[in-house]
Scaffold this motif. Structure first.
Motif, PDB file in Angstrom:
ATOM      1  N   ARG A 132       0.814  -1.215   0.000  1.00 23.60           N
ATOM      2  CA  ARG A 132       0.000   0.000   0.000  1.00 23.60           C
ATOM      3  C   ARG A 132       0.849   1.267   0.000  1.00 23.60           C
ATOM      4  NH1 ARG A 132      -2.537  -2.444   4.375  1.00 23.60           N
ATOM      5  NH2 ARG A 132      -1.661  -0.848   5.738  1.00 23.60           N
ATOM      6  N   ARG A 133       1.914   1.295   0.805  1.00 27.31           N
ATOM      7  CA  ARG A 133       2.679   2.519   1.038  1.00 27.31           C
ATOM      8  C   ARG A 133       3.798   2.766   0.022  1.00 27.31           C
ATOM      9  NH1 ARG A 133      -0.173   5.837   4.239  1.00 27.31           N
ATOM     10  NH2 ARG A 133      -1.092   4.616   5.897  1.00 27.31           N
ATOM     11  N   ASP A 134       4.540   1.719  -0.305  1.00 25.57           N
ATOM     12  CA  ASP A 134       5.711   1.876  -1.173  1.00 25.57           C
ATOM     13  C   ASP A 134       5.822   0.640  -2.061  1.00 25.57           C
ATOM     14  OD1 ASP A 134       8.058   2.611  -2.357  1.00 25.57           O
ATOM     15  OD2 ASP A 134       9.284   2.471  -0.546  1.00 25.57           O
ATOM     16  N   PHE A 135       5.115   0.679  -3.192  1.00 23.49           N
ATOM     17  CA  PHE A 135       5.036  -0.505  -4.041  1.00 23.49           C
ATOM     18  C   PHE A 135       6.394  -0.876  -4.629  1.00 23.49           C
ATOM     19  CE2 PHE A 135       4.181  -2.955  -7.854  1.00 23.49           C
ATOM     20  CZ  PHE A 135       3.347  -3.931  -7.337  1.00 23.49           C
ATOM     21  N   ASP A 136       7.243   0.098  -4.920  1.00 22.91           N
ATOM     22  CA  ASP A 136       8.561  -0.206  -5.491  1.00 22.91           C
ATOM     23  C   ASP A 136       9.405  -1.028  -4.515  1.00 22.91           C
ATOM     24  OD1 ASP A 136       7.898   1.148  -7.801  1.00 22.91           O
ATOM     25  OD2 ASP A 136       8.780   3.044  -7.103  1.00 22.91           O
ATOM     26  N   ALA A 137       9.417  -0.612  -3.252  1.00 22.69           N
ATOM     27  CA  ALA A 137      10.160  -1.359  -2.237  1.00 22.69           C
ATOM     28  C   ALA A 137       9.551  -2.744  -2.040  1.00 22.69           C
ATOM     29  CB  ALA A 137      10.169  -0.600  -0.918  1.00 22.69           C
ATOM     30  N   TYR A 138       8.231  -2.824  -2.070  1.00 19.73           N
ATOM     31  CA  TYR A 138       7.528  -4.108  -1.947  1.00 19.73           C
ATOM     32  C   TYR A 138       7.959  -5.062  -3.066  1.00 19.73           C
ATOM     33  CZ  TYR A 138       3.657  -7.384  -2.657  1.00 19.73           C
ATOM     34  OH  TYR A 138       2.918  -8.507  -2.869  1.00 19.73           O
ATOM     35  N   ALA A 139       7.943  -4.564  -4.296  1.00 16.21           N
ATOM     36  CA  ALA A 139       8.302  -5.406  -5.440  1.00 16.21           C
ATOM     37  C   ALA A 139       9.763  -5.841  -5.346  1.00 16.21           C
ATOM     38  CB  ALA A 139       8.040  -4.655  -6.738  1.00 16.21           C
ATOM     39  N   ARG A 140      10.637  -4.940  -4.920  1.00 14.28           N
ATOM     40  CA  ARG A 140      12.061  -5.261  -4.797  1.00 14.28           C
ATOM     41  C   ARG A 140      12.289  -6.343  -3.738  1.00 14.28           C
ATOM     42  NH1 ARG A 140      13.672  -0.435  -3.631  1.00 14.28           N
ATOM     43  NH2 ARG A 140      14.071  -0.793  -1.435  1.00 14.28           N
ATOM     44  N   VAL A 141      11.590  -6.238  -2.608  1.00 15.64           N
ATOM     45  CA  VAL A 141      11.756  -7.220  -1.535  1.00 15.64           C
ATOM     46  C   VAL A 141      11.207  -8.582  -1.952  1.00 15.64           C
ATOM     47  CG1 VAL A 141      10.968  -7.833   0.793  1.00 15.64           C
ATOM     48  CG2 VAL A 141      11.822  -5.549   0.332  1.00 15.64           C
ATOM     49  N   VAL A 142      10.023  -8.593  -2.543  1.00 10.88           N
ATOM     50  CA  VAL A 142       9.408  -9.863  -2.953  1.00 10.88           C
ATOM     51  C   VAL A 142      10.281 -10.560  -3.992  1.00 10.88           C
ATOM     52  CG1 VAL A 142       7.432 -10.865  -4.164  1.00 10.88           C
ATOM     53  CG2 VAL A 142       7.065  -9.222  -2.341  1.00 10.88           C
ATOM     54  N   LYS A 143      10.772  -9.798  -4.948  1.00 15.77           N
ATOM     55  CA  LYS A 143      11.623 -10.381  -5.982  1.00 15.77           C
ATOM     56  C   LYS A 143      12.966 -10.816  -5.405  1.00 15.77           C
ATOM     57  CE  LYS A 143      13.610  -9.528 -10.508  1.00 15.77           C
ATOM     58  NZ  LYS A 143      13.887  -8.539 -11.545  1.00 15.77           N
ATOM     59  N   GLY A 144      13.556  -9.982  -4.548  1.00 10.82           N
ATOM     60  CA  GLY A 144      14.859 -10.288  -3.968  1.00 10.82           C
ATOM     61  C   GLY A 144      14.848 -11.509  -3.064  1.00 10.82           C
ATOM     62  N   LEU A 145      13.760 -11.716  -2.342  1.00 12.33           N
ATOM     63  CA  LEU A 145      13.656 -12.864  -1.439  1.00 12.33           C
ATOM     64  C   LEU A 145      13.075 -14.097  -2.122  1.00 12.33           C
ATOM     65  CD1 LEU A 145      12.384 -11.111   1.798  1.00 12.33           C
ATOM     66  CD2 LEU A 145      14.688 -11.905   1.306  1.00 12.33           C
ATOM     67  N   GLY A 146      12.537 -13.907  -3.318  1.00 10.21           N
ATOM     68  CA  GLY A 146      11.942 -15.047  -4.029  1.00 10.21           C
ATOM     69  C   GLY A 146      10.640 -15.509  -3.404  1.00 10.21           C
ATOM     70  N   LEU A 147       9.892 -14.587  -2.810  1.00  9.57           N
ATOM     71  CA  LEU A 147       8.626 -14.945  -2.181  1.00  9.57           C
ATOM     72  C   LEU A 147       7.548 -15.135  -3.239  1.00  9.57           C
ATOM     73  CD1 LEU A 147       8.584 -12.429   0.794  1.00  9.57           C
ATOM     74  CD2 LEU A 147       9.217 -14.827   0.843  1.00  9.57           C
ATOM     75  N   VAL A 148       6.648 -16.057  -2.997  1.00  7.59           N
ATOM     76  CA  VAL A 148       5.498 -16.273  -3.866  1.00  7.59           C
ATOM     77  C   VAL A 148       4.286 -15.747  -3.124  1.00  7.59           C
ATOM     78  CG1 VAL A 148       4.104 -17.987  -5.052  1.00  7.59           C
ATOM     79  CG2 VAL A 148       6.568 -18.304  -4.883  1.00  7.59           C
ATOM     80  N   ILE A 149       3.681 -14.715  -3.662  1.00  6.41           N
ATOM     81  CA  ILE A 149       2.527 -14.085  -3.025  1.00  6.41           C
ATOM     82  C   ILE A 149       1.266 -14.678  -3.636  1.00  6.41           C
ATOM     83  CG2 ILE A 149       1.365 -11.902  -2.541  1.00  6.41           C
ATOM     84  CD1 ILE A 149       4.147 -12.165  -1.279  1.00  6.41           C
ATOM     85  N   PRO A 150       0.421 -15.310  -2.813  1.00  6.91           N
ATOM     86  CA  PRO A 150      -0.816 -15.874  -3.361  1.00  6.91           C
ATOM     87  C   PRO A 150      -1.769 -14.775  -3.801  1.00  6.91           C
ATOM     88  CG  PRO A 150      -0.795 -16.073  -0.990  1.00  6.91           C
ATOM     89  CD  PRO A 150       0.542 -15.528  -1.390  1.00  6.91           C
ATOM     90  N   PRO A 151      -2.633 -15.062  -4.775  1.00  5.51           N
ATOM     91  CA  PRO A 151      -3.597 -14.039  -5.211  1.00  5.51           C
ATOM     92  C   PRO A 151      -4.561 -13.709  -4.084  1.00  5.51           C
ATOM     93  CG  PRO A 151      -4.078 -16.153  -6.229  1.00  5.51           C
ATOM     94  CD  PRO A 151      -2.790 -16.303  -5.504  1.00  5.51           C
ATOM     95  N   LYS A 152      -5.050 -12.477  -4.081  1.00  6.98           N
ATOM     96  CA  LYS A 152      -5.977 -12.044  -3.049  1.00  6.98           C
ATOM     97  C   LYS A 152      -7.319 -12.713  -3.251  1.00  6.98           C
ATOM     98  CE  LYS A 152      -3.805  -7.615  -2.340  1.00  6.98           C
ATOM     99  NZ  LYS A 152      -3.941  -6.170  -2.374  1.00  6.98           N
ATOM    100  N   GLN A 153      -7.917 -13.112  -2.126  1.00 13.20           N
ATOM    101  CA  GLN A 153      -9.218 -13.758  -2.168  1.00 13.20           C
ATOM    102  C   GLN A 153     -10.298 -12.690  -2.025  1.00 13.20           C
ATOM    103  OE1 GLN A 153      -9.239 -16.626   0.925  1.00 13.20           O
ATOM    104  NE2 GLN A 153      -7.729 -17.940  -0.046  1.00 13.20           N
ATOM    105  N   LYS A 154     -11.371 -12.872  -2.760  1.00  9.19           N
ATOM    106  CA  LYS A 154     -12.480 -11.927  -2.687  1.00  9.19           C
ATOM    107  C   LYS A 154     -13.276 -12.164  -1.403  1.00  9.19           C
ATOM    108  CE  LYS A 154     -12.985 -11.488  -7.648  1.00  9.19           C
ATOM    109  NZ  LYS A 154     -13.875 -11.659  -8.791  1.00  9.19           N
TER     110      LYS A 154
END
Length: 156
Positions: A132-154
């Motif tokens: 929500r706050r800093d999408f660039d940092a979020y994307a960098r961390v997720v990619k750098g750590l190799g995390l798999v983020i599940p899709p959001k559930q409705k």
């Protein structure tokens, strides 16, 4: 996790570290870590002393501490940064990996399993905050750590 320096091989050893091979002397110096913060004395050490203080002879807690420090250095915003969201997520991820290794051996340790679930939830909330706050940092961390983020559930 891939790309982490789990342990350095002893000097003169034929085995390679888990991370990619260094291309220059500065990069090789950065990848060489010793126990008890003796890295500054590395150029003056004899090969036998270097082998003695190498990470292969360290305890698992020392290796985890070094891995956490290396990972946190990649994502910190300034010198001594331990409180930014990215650095906290990295530290939590390292601890989560450590607990997963523990639970693979000790399958009936339900207290640790509950603590692991709480930590995963805390990391997920921190990642949602970063998204929500800093999408660039979020994307960098997720990619750098190799995390798999599940899709959001409705929500229903």
């Amino acid at each position: 996790p891939p790309g982490h320096l789990a342990s350095s091989p002893p000097a003169g050893s034929a085995s390679r570290p888990l991370s990619a091979a260094p291309e220059d002397a500065a990069e090789q110096q950065q990848q060489q870590h010793l126990r008890h913060s003796f890295t500054a004395l590395l150029p003056t050490m004899s090969p036998k002393v270097r082998r003695l203080f190498d990470l292969t002879n360290s305890s698992s807690s020392e290796r985890h501490k070094i891995n956490r420090k290396i990972s946190m250095e990649k994502f910190r915003l300034r010198e001594g940064d331990t409180g930014s969201s990215a650095v906290q997520v990295v530290a939590m991820t390292e601890k989560i990996e450590q607990l997963r290794i523990h639970l693979a051996t000790h399958k009936k340790d339900h207290n640790t399993k509950r603590g692991l679930e709480k930590m995963v939830a805390r990391r997920r909330k921190m990642l949602q905050y970063m998204e929500r706050r800093d999408f660039d940092a979020y994307a960098r961390v997720v990619k750098g750590l190799g995390l798999v983020i599940p899709p959001k559930q409705k929500k229903k």
